[in-house]
Write a protein that holds these residues in place. Sequence first.
Motif, short mmCIF file in Angstrom:
data_model
loop_
_atom_site.label_atom_id
_atom_site.label_comp_id
_atom_site.label_asym_id
_atom_site.label_seq_id
_atom_site.Cartn_x
_atom_site.Cartn_y
_atom_site.Cartn_z
N PHE A 95 62.46 -26.92 -37.64
CA PHE A 95 62.25 -28.32 -38.00
C PHE A 95 61.40 -28.49 -39.30
CE2 PHE A 95 60.89 -32.87 -36.91
CZ PHE A 95 62.09 -33.35 -37.55
N ILE A 96 60.05 -27.73 -39.21
CA ILE A 96 59.19 -28.19 -40.43
C ILE A 96 59.55 -27.41 -41.77
CG2 ILE A 96 57.22 -28.34 -38.63
CD1 ILE A 96 56.32 -25.62 -39.69
N LYS A 97 60.55 -26.15 -41.50
CA LYS A 97 61.00 -25.96 -42.68
C LYS A 97 61.80 -26.81 -43.43
CE LYS A 97 59.34 -21.44 -41.74
NZ LYS A 97 58.17 -21.11 -42.37
N PHE A 98 62.34 -27.50 -42.52
CA PHE A 98 63.55 -28.56 -42.97
C PHE A 98 62.49 -29.81 -43.79
CE2 PHE A 98 65.68 -32.57 -42.45
CZ PHE A 98 66.69 -32.43 -43.49
N LEU A 99 61.49 -30.21 -43.28
CA LEU A 99 60.66 -31.21 -43.52
C LEU A 99 60.03 -31.08 -44.76
CD1 LEU A 99 59.14 -32.73 -40.15
CD2 LEU A 99 60.98 -33.59 -41.59
N ALA A 100 59.52 -29.70 -45.01
CA ALA A 100 58.88 -29.10 -46.09
C ALA A 100 59.67 -29.31 -47.67
CB ALA A 100 58.37 -27.51 -45.84
N ILE A 101 61.02 -29.15 -47.30
CA ILE A 101 61.94 -29.57 -48.46
C ILE A 101 61.67 -30.65 -49.25
CG2 ILE A 101 64.21 -29.71 -49.16
CD1 ILE A 101 65.07 -28.04 -46.93
N PHE A 102 61.27 -31.87 -48.15
CA PHE A 102 61.07 -33.28 -48.89
C PHE A 102 59.64 -33.55 -49.13
CE2 PHE A 102 64.74 -33.34 -46.19
CZ PHE A 102 65.81 -33.85 -46.79
N GLY A 103 58.79 -32.45 -49.24
CA GLY A 103 57.42 -32.41 -49.56
C GLY A 103 56.61 -33.09 -48.50
N ASN A 105 53.42 -33.82 -46.00
CA ASN A 105 52.11 -33.19 -46.01
C ASN A 105 52.07 -31.86 -45.17
OD1 ASN A 105 49.31 -32.85 -45.32
ND2 ASN A 105 48.88 -34.89 -46.28
N ALA A 106 51.47 -30.88 -45.73
CA ALA A 106 51.32 -29.57 -45.11
C ALA A 106 50.48 -29.77 -43.68
CB ALA A 106 50.85 -28.35 -45.93
N TRP A 107 49.70 -30.57 -43.63
CA TRP A 107 48.58 -30.69 -42.67
C TRP A 107 49.45 -31.34 -41.49
CZ3 TRP A 107 44.64 -27.79 -42.00
CH2 TRP A 107 43.89 -27.32 -43.25
N GLN A 301 44.58 -35.73 -40.08
CA GLN A 301 45.88 -35.40 -40.49
C GLN A 301 46.67 -34.81 -39.37
OE1 GLN A 301 43.58 -35.37 -42.45
NE2 GLN A 301 44.32 -35.53 -44.97
N ILE A 302 45.95 -33.53 -38.82
CA ILE A 302 46.66 -32.70 -37.95
C ILE A 302 46.64 -33.46 -36.34
CG2 ILE A 302 46.10 -30.33 -36.58
CD1 ILE A 302 44.56 -29.77 -38.95
N SER A 303 45.76 -34.37 -36.19
CA SER A 303 46.01 -35.22 -34.79
C SER A 303 46.94 -35.96 -35.07
CB SER A 303 44.54 -35.65 -34.80
OG SER A 303 43.32 -34.97 -34.47
N LEU A 304 47.36 -36.60 -36.06
CA LEU A 304 48.12 -37.72 -36.22
C LEU A 304 49.64 -37.43 -35.49
CD1 LEU A 304 48.58 -40.71 -37.26
CD2 LEU A 304 49.69 -39.46 -39.46
N PRO A 305 50.37 -36.31 -35.52
CA PRO A 305 51.64 -36.17 -34.80
C PRO A 305 51.41 -36.24 -33.33
CG PRO A 305 51.45 -34.73 -36.73
CD PRO A 305 50.15 -35.42 -36.57
N LEU A 306 50.25 -35.69 -32.74
CA LEU A 306 50.03 -35.76 -31.42
C LEU A 306 49.61 -37.06 -30.95
CD1 LEU A 306 49.84 -34.28 -28.73
CD2 LEU A 306 47.57 -33.84 -29.18
N LEU A 307 49.04 -38.01 -31.65
CA LEU A 307 48.61 -39.51 -31.38
C LEU A 307 49.91 -40.06 -31.51
CD1 LEU A 307 45.34 -39.92 -33.30
CD2 LEU A 307 45.57 -39.79 -30.87
N VAL A 308 50.92 -39.72 -32.23
CA VAL A 308 51.98 -40.75 -32.57
C VAL A 308 53.16 -40.37 -31.26
CG1 VAL A 308 54.24 -41.17 -33.65
CG2 VAL A 308 51.89 -40.99 -34.90
N TYR A 309 53.09 -38.75 -30.95
CA TYR A 309 53.91 -38.02 -29.99
C TYR A 309 53.83 -38.83 -28.57
CZ TYR A 309 57.07 -34.85 -28.11
OH TYR A 309 57.93 -33.96 -27.46
N HIS A 310 52.52 -39.03 -28.29
CA HIS A 310 52.19 -39.45 -26.73
C HIS A 310 52.62 -40.82 -26.31
CE1 HIS A 310 50.04 -39.28 -22.97
NE2 HIS A 310 49.54 -40.50 -23.11
N PRO A 311 52.39 -41.76 -27.14
CA PRO A 311 52.92 -43.24 -26.81
C PRO A 311 54.47 -43.20 -27.16
CG PRO A 311 51.76 -42.98 -28.81
CD PRO A 311 51.52 -41.98 -28.42
N THR A 312 54.92 -42.45 -28.10
CA THR A 312 56.38 -42.46 -28.05
C THR A 312 57.40 -41.82 -27.18
OG1 THR A 312 56.00 -42.23 -30.59
CG2 THR A 312 58.23 -41.70 -30.09
#
Length: 338
Positions: A95-103, A105-107, A301-312
């Motif tokens: 999935f992240i290989k796909f997202l990297a195509i759209f630029g 943020n690497a973090w 930046q690294i923590s943001l996906p986990l902070l979003v994932y939990h309530p989602t």
Amino acid sequence: MRHRITPKEYVKRNWLLVGIISCIFLAGLYPRLGSKEGPLHTEYSVKYGAVSLIFLISGLTLKTDSILHTFRQYKLHLFIQLFTFIFIPLVTQVFIKFLAIFGVNAWILRGLITVSCMPPPVSSAVILTRTAKGNETAAIFNSVLGSFMGILLTPILLLFNLGSTTIVPLLGTIIQLTTTVLIPLCLGQTLRNFTNFKEHKFPLNTIGQTALLFVIYTTFCDTFLVPETGLSALDVLFTVLSVLFMQISLMLISFFMSQYFTSDFRRSDIVAIVFCSTHKSLTLGIPILRIMFHGYSHLSQISLPLLVYHPTQIILGGLVVSQLKDWVYLERGKKPPV
């Protein structure tokens, strides 16, 4: 003529979802009240209060013979743990290989990988499974098993996927799981089997869901108090959309993959699979991130996906729980409740 559901009937049927939305609204009004630094002292009232209450109620309501039967469902446990610790990290790498195509943020991409390596939580998946009339015993067993396995597997997965790892506080995690999960569960089973508690008619399911709503409320209070991440609005939007797409995809994949095992899995088992195999723990995840990336300027930046994932995962669970409950009732030959 088809019966038209009134607003009152809808709220009664989907009261957990309504409660989640209300918790988000109240947390947004005054987040400090339910935050870690707030007057409710959530480090005690949530960790040792609400979570312990959830598992005490589970111990009071579970039949002992169903627990013994669940221990023998090795295919179910194997499916959930392999999906959690093997399948999700592999799919996330693609999935992240796909997202990297759209630029993206690497973090943020590193944060998504970190989320994929986390173990399951020990409260939300259990309550959602119970509310949807799923296999609650299997949900408890796999949530606890996954948390213990995460102590060993999460650092290894992070080393393999990111090239960096950390030492999880082994003793502290075991003590926390024992005091908040195992002891209340055993106490509930003891009261159930050696007293006349079964003769009492307490609304245990409602009490348990209320405890979960308190956990959700405090989670969103902490989320709303997260300081500025230094990310652009586009980065935040990409994170939210990526996490949402990731979770919906994982829930659908786990649901349909488990359909191939219909001879082994009942619908109640599949409900447990959907919630337990796709949920990720914020409680264990944030300390791991803080240890791993201590001093990094990109920690937020690294923590943001986990902070979003939990309530989602909680919101999505609330959205589908009513439909899954109806689905389970149909297998049992019962009319879904209005």
